[in-house]
Design a protein around this motif. Structure first.
Motif, PDB file in Angstrom:
ATOM      1  N   THR A 121     -52.885 -13.493 132.598  1.00  0.00           N
ATOM      2  CA  THR A 121     -53.345 -13.192 133.641  1.00  0.00           C
ATOM      3  C   THR A 121     -54.931 -13.248 133.815  1.00  0.00           C
ATOM      4  OG1 THR A 121     -53.626 -10.771 133.357  1.00  0.00           O
ATOM      5  CG2 THR A 121     -51.518 -11.635 134.518  1.00  0.00           C
ATOM      6  N   SER A 122     -55.454 -13.496 134.892  1.00  0.00           N
ATOM      7  CA  SER A 122     -56.905 -13.716 134.924  1.00  0.00           C
ATOM      8  C   SER A 122     -57.561 -12.261 134.318  1.00  0.00           C
ATOM      9  CB  SER A 122     -57.588 -13.892 136.136  1.00  0.00           C
ATOM     10  OG  SER A 122     -59.040 -13.881 136.086  1.00  0.00           O
ATOM     11  N   PRO A 123     -58.443 -12.315 133.138  1.00  0.00           N
ATOM     12  CA  PRO A 123     -59.195 -10.953 132.827  1.00  0.00           C
ATOM     13  C   PRO A 123     -60.524 -10.742 133.598  1.00  0.00           C
ATOM     14  CG  PRO A 123     -59.637 -13.067 131.568  1.00  0.00           C
ATOM     15  CD  PRO A 123     -58.840 -13.514 132.419  1.00  0.00           C
ATOM     16  N   THR A 124     -60.705 -11.389 134.738  1.00  0.00           N
ATOM     17  CA  THR A 124     -62.047 -11.063 135.494  1.00  0.00           C
ATOM     18  C   THR A 124     -62.126  -9.612 135.622  1.00  0.00           C
ATOM     19  OG1 THR A 124     -61.426 -13.082 137.049  1.00  0.00           O
ATOM     20  CG2 THR A 124     -62.860 -11.344 137.864  1.00  0.00           C
ATOM     21  N   PHE A 125     -61.039  -8.774 135.828  1.00  0.00           N
ATOM     22  CA  PHE A 125     -61.804  -7.332 135.901  1.00  0.00           C
ATOM     23  C   PHE A 125     -61.623  -6.491 134.679  1.00  0.00           C
ATOM     24  CE2 PHE A 125     -60.625  -8.614 140.097  1.00  0.00           C
ATOM     25  CZ  PHE A 125     -61.860  -8.301 140.645  1.00  0.00           C
ATOM     26  N   THR A 126     -60.660  -7.126 133.464  1.00  0.00           N
ATOM     27  CA  THR A 126     -60.528  -6.537 132.519  1.00  0.00           C
ATOM     28  C   THR A 126     -61.397  -6.846 131.280  1.00  0.00           C
ATOM     29  OG1 THR A 126     -58.848  -7.896 131.734  1.00  0.00           O
ATOM     30  CG2 THR A 126     -58.011  -5.733 132.836  1.00  0.00           C
ATOM     31  N   HIS A 176     -58.499 -13.754 125.449  1.00  0.00           N
ATOM     32  CA  HIS A 176     -58.858 -14.471 126.772  1.00  0.00           C
ATOM     33  C   HIS A 176     -59.944 -13.401 127.405  1.00  0.00           C
ATOM     34  CE1 HIS A 176     -57.192 -15.841 130.840  1.00  0.00           C
ATOM     35  NE2 HIS A 176     -58.130 -16.661 130.398  1.00  0.00           N
ATOM     36  N   VAL A 177     -61.238 -14.100 127.361  1.00  0.00           N
ATOM     37  CA  VAL A 177     -62.432 -13.697 127.736  1.00  0.00           C
ATOM     38  C   VAL A 177     -62.884 -14.094 129.135  1.00  0.00           C
ATOM     39  CG1 VAL A 177     -64.639 -12.818 127.074  1.00  0.00           C
ATOM     40  CG2 VAL A 177     -63.017 -13.078 125.301  1.00  0.00           C
ATOM     41  N   ASP A 178     -63.270 -13.333 130.132  1.00  0.00           N
ATOM     42  CA  ASP A 178     -63.554 -13.887 131.298  1.00  0.00           C
ATOM     43  C   ASP A 178     -65.182 -13.180 131.404  1.00  0.00           C
ATOM     44  OD1 ASP A 178     -64.522 -14.389 133.998  1.00  0.00           O
ATOM     45  OD2 ASP A 178     -62.488 -14.457 134.488  1.00  0.00           O
ATOM     46  N   LEU A 179     -66.270 -14.160 131.608  1.00  0.00           N
ATOM     47  CA  LEU A 179     -67.667 -13.540 131.601  1.00  0.00           C
ATOM     48  C   LEU A 179     -68.056 -13.576 133.037  1.00  0.00           C
ATOM     49  CD1 LEU A 179     -69.152 -15.222 128.494  1.00  0.00           C
ATOM     50  CD2 LEU A 179     -68.206 -13.001 128.549  1.00  0.00           C
ATOM     51  N   PHE A 180     -67.261 -14.037 133.924  1.00  0.00           N
ATOM     52  CA  PHE A 180     -67.676 -14.160 135.413  1.00  0.00           C
ATOM     53  C   PHE A 180     -68.356 -12.863 135.952  1.00  0.00           C
ATOM     54  CE2 PHE A 180     -66.906 -14.179 140.077  1.00  0.00           C
ATOM     55  CZ  PHE A 180     -67.596 -15.541 140.515  1.00  0.00           C
ATOM     56  N   ARG A 181     -68.040 -11.640 135.656  1.00  0.00           N
ATOM     57  CA  ARG A 181     -68.585 -10.585 136.422  1.00  0.00           C
ATOM     58  C   ARG A 181     -69.565  -9.790 135.636  1.00  0.00           C
ATOM     59  NH1 ARG A 181     -65.908  -7.862 140.278  1.00  0.00           N
ATOM     60  NH2 ARG A 181     -66.198  -5.739 139.523  1.00  0.00           N
ATOM     61  N   LEU A 182     -69.957 -10.284 134.438  1.00  0.00           N
ATOM     62  CA  LEU A 182     -70.774  -9.605 133.726  1.00  0.00           C
ATOM     63  C   LEU A 182     -72.378 -10.206 133.858  1.00  0.00           C
ATOM     64  CD1 LEU A 182     -69.093  -9.770 129.944  1.00  0.00           C
ATOM     65  CD2 LEU A 182     -69.270  -7.829 131.885  1.00  0.00           C
TER      66      LEU A 182
END
Length: 155
Positions: free
Chosen positions: A58-63, A76-82
């Motif tokens: 799943t998208s890790p946008t919030f985690t 699986h890393v998502d830097l979008f919100r940082l």
């Protein structure tokens, strides 16, 4: 560089699974693309290519980081919100230097913290069912692996 133009989702799956066959402990895959371009979907097929459960992806946008069990553990890393400061403080080196595979969405935010060697995957939205996919190798080890591009020949 490997370039695949106007491919449907089944071919995107095939590309990701072939790329998975090149990965090794400590591999890094940076995923570039606009919102909705298929970065998480690509990760799903990459995990499946490593004999992991694609339905867990799943998208890790919030985690920020999701972990998946496979032949190699996938981070699986998502830097979008940082923010820039949060990216600086985030312990990415731990994931980059792990025994698993680190897949990063929105690596543009890394700036000076980008790893020296990695696979760069650019996903470009063509329409609802088609994408352009480019895979580039950065660094000697990755370049040598991608040179074995015959694994992509059947796509």
């Amino acid at each position: 560089m490997m370039i695949f133009k106007n491919v449907d989702e089944s071919k995107v799956a095939h590309i990701a699974q072939k790329l998975a066959s090149l990965l090794f402990k400590g591999s890094i895959v940076l995923l570039y693309g606009d919102l909705g371009s298929g970065k998480t979907t690509f990760t799903r097929y990459l995990v499946e290519g490593l004999d992991g459960n694609p339905y867990q992806v799943t998208s890790p946008t919030f985690t920020i980081v999701n972990e998946y069990d496979a032949l190699l553990k996938v981070y699986h890393v998502d830097l979008f919100r940082l923010s820039e400061e949060e990216v600086e403080e985030f312990p990415l080196e731990e994931y980059f230097e792990s025994e698993g595979v680190c897949v990063v969405e929105w690596p543009e935010k890394l700036e000076f913290y980008s790893p020296k060697e990695f696979f760069k995957v650019n996903l470009e939205f063509v329409n609802e069912s088609r994408r352009n996919v480019e895979i580039e190798a950065v660094g000697k080890r990755y370049e040598e692996l991608l040179r074995r591009g015959e694994i992509f020949a059947e796509i």
